[in-house]
Scaffold this motif. Sequence first.
Motif, PDB file in Angstrom:
ATOM      1  N   GLU A  74     -14.731 100.881 -48.036  1.00 32.29           N
ATOM      2  CA  GLU A  74     -15.909 100.449 -48.788  1.00 32.29           C
ATOM      3  C   GLU A  74     -15.561  99.302 -49.738  1.00 32.29           C
ATOM      4  O   GLU A  74     -16.314  98.321 -49.852  1.00 32.29           O
ATOM      5  N   ILE A  84     -24.255  97.768 -47.195  1.00 31.03           N
ATOM      6  CA  ILE A  84     -23.267  98.813 -46.904  1.00 31.03           C
ATOM      7  C   ILE A  84     -23.950 100.175 -47.023  1.00 31.03           C
ATOM      8  O   ILE A  84     -24.768 100.387 -47.917  1.00 31.03           O
ATOM      9  N   ASP A  86     -23.171 104.652 -46.408  1.00 30.85           N
ATOM     10  CA  ASP A  86     -22.066 105.623 -46.280  1.00 30.85           C
ATOM     11  C   ASP A  86     -22.539 107.007 -45.847  1.00 30.85           C
ATOM     12  O   ASP A  86     -21.929 108.006 -46.194  1.00 30.85           O
ATOM     13  N   ARG A  89     -19.845 109.190 -44.453  1.00 32.54           N
ATOM     14  CA  ARG A  89     -18.613 109.278 -45.234  1.00 32.54           C
ATOM     15  C   ARG A  89     -17.858 110.580 -44.965  1.00 32.54           C
ATOM     16  O   ARG A  89     -16.622 110.590 -44.893  1.00 32.54           O
ATOM     17  N   ILE A  94     -17.890 104.351 -42.669  1.00 28.17           N
ATOM     18  CA  ILE A  94     -18.656 103.479 -43.548  1.00 28.17           C
ATOM     19  C   ILE A  94     -19.317 102.419 -42.669  1.00 28.17           C
ATOM     20  O   ILE A  94     -18.654 101.797 -41.836  1.00 28.17           O
TER      21      ILE A  94
END
Length: 483
Positions: A74, A84, A86, A89, A94
């Motif tokens: 990240e 971006i 996530d 995660r 990512i």
Amino acid sequence: MPDAPMPPLQLTDVQRSVASELDRIAPVIDELGRRFADAGHELSLVGGPVRDAMLGRHHNDLDLSTSARPEQTERLLKGWAEAIWDMGRAFGTIGCRKGEWQVEITTYRSESYDPSSRKPDVDFGDSLVGDLGRRDFTVNAMAVRVPGREVEDPYGGVVDLAHRVLRTPGRPEDSFSDDPLRMMRAARFAAQLGFTVDESVVAAMTAMADRIEIISAERVRDELVKLVCAPYPRLGLALLVETGLAERVLPELPALALERDEHHRHKDVYEHTLTVLEQAIDLEPRLPGEGPDFVSRFAALMHDVGKPRTRRFVDDGTVTFHHHDVVGAKITRKRMKALRFSNDDIEAVSKLVELHLRFHGYGTGEWTDSAVRRYVRDAGDQLERLHVLTRADCTTRNQRKADRLRRTYDELEERIARLSEEEELASIRPDLDGNQIMQILGIGPGREVGQAYQHLLELRMDLGPMTEEQARDHLLTWWAARG
């Protein structure tokens, strides 16, 4: 459309294809590769993008694998990516967007599975080879290190891809025990890529078919949709039937192999169905939009599923399947609900199954304009798909008969077009609305208004457009007859 595997690829063609694709995506992979390398991490293009690059197939969704942990990934993406996310995660993934590219970067993984669940316990790994070894098939277990572009192929994926064969990196029994959905993926990849499936994989799928029952209906549905929308669905469907997986996920399909078609006794209904599916695919350019049409294809696959329950033997030795259209629609609706399809898809496919025989009452054109209007009204927004299904359902080897059926349906479509132009059939309504009905009859809202509206709609179907005065006279005559 082949029902057999395609010839092997030449390794020189594979090398040329992958080099061309890597040049195309260089603005992404080279920049990212340098960023990760400068931070002391490995980064590789992996899985489907590598396989497709070798096949000369282009797309802008890229999967990469890295030695970096998610929080490190990240940080490295910040300042480079335009967005971006996530959500993955917990699984080490990512995601990001850069211009037209969508990129997912996943930390090397080493997973263990609970035998009663498909969900893995995720542990991060420390090597690319170990990460590749946990993937489903060898053609998906290849990688290209970036920015150096060294190919990693520890399980012979390049050779398998050249020979168009699906194998697992390790023992297929271990792979399918870990994740039974991979058995469905084998059928799906066969349908998408036109590949054969290694005998050891087929044997494991057959022996372990029961394991698919721990997979959620939604995940099975998603794989089935991808399979049906693939370029060679017959290959995947035949594999599901051969291994017994279809008995668990779509039992109506193998059941058709037991039936004989009353018009073509040399064919079983299963083979007829697969042919109808392929012919429906060939007719897809008639439909609006681009790409595979799942509803049309799945209706072709399900159109005769009512035959096993309606089979009757006649004294002269023939077999009949009366009302298999209505029964099939009910079966289709039940199966699609079990697979958690959307209500819109369920209703669309079920309607097509129920209507697929309607045209055969047309004869050589004996339908009145009223019957044509009803055909259009009953099909509703599925009319174009019904045209495709009805045409695809002709699989006779008698060319004269096939030509006659085609000409007859051409004539029906011409009549529909003519009436549609004259009468706007797609939005056909009675010649009086509810407010006019209440005013003419001197009544308020209630059941009688709906009954009067339906009566006028039937008249509209039978007689075509009327003036307001004519409709008023018919309405008053109907009302008087009711006392």
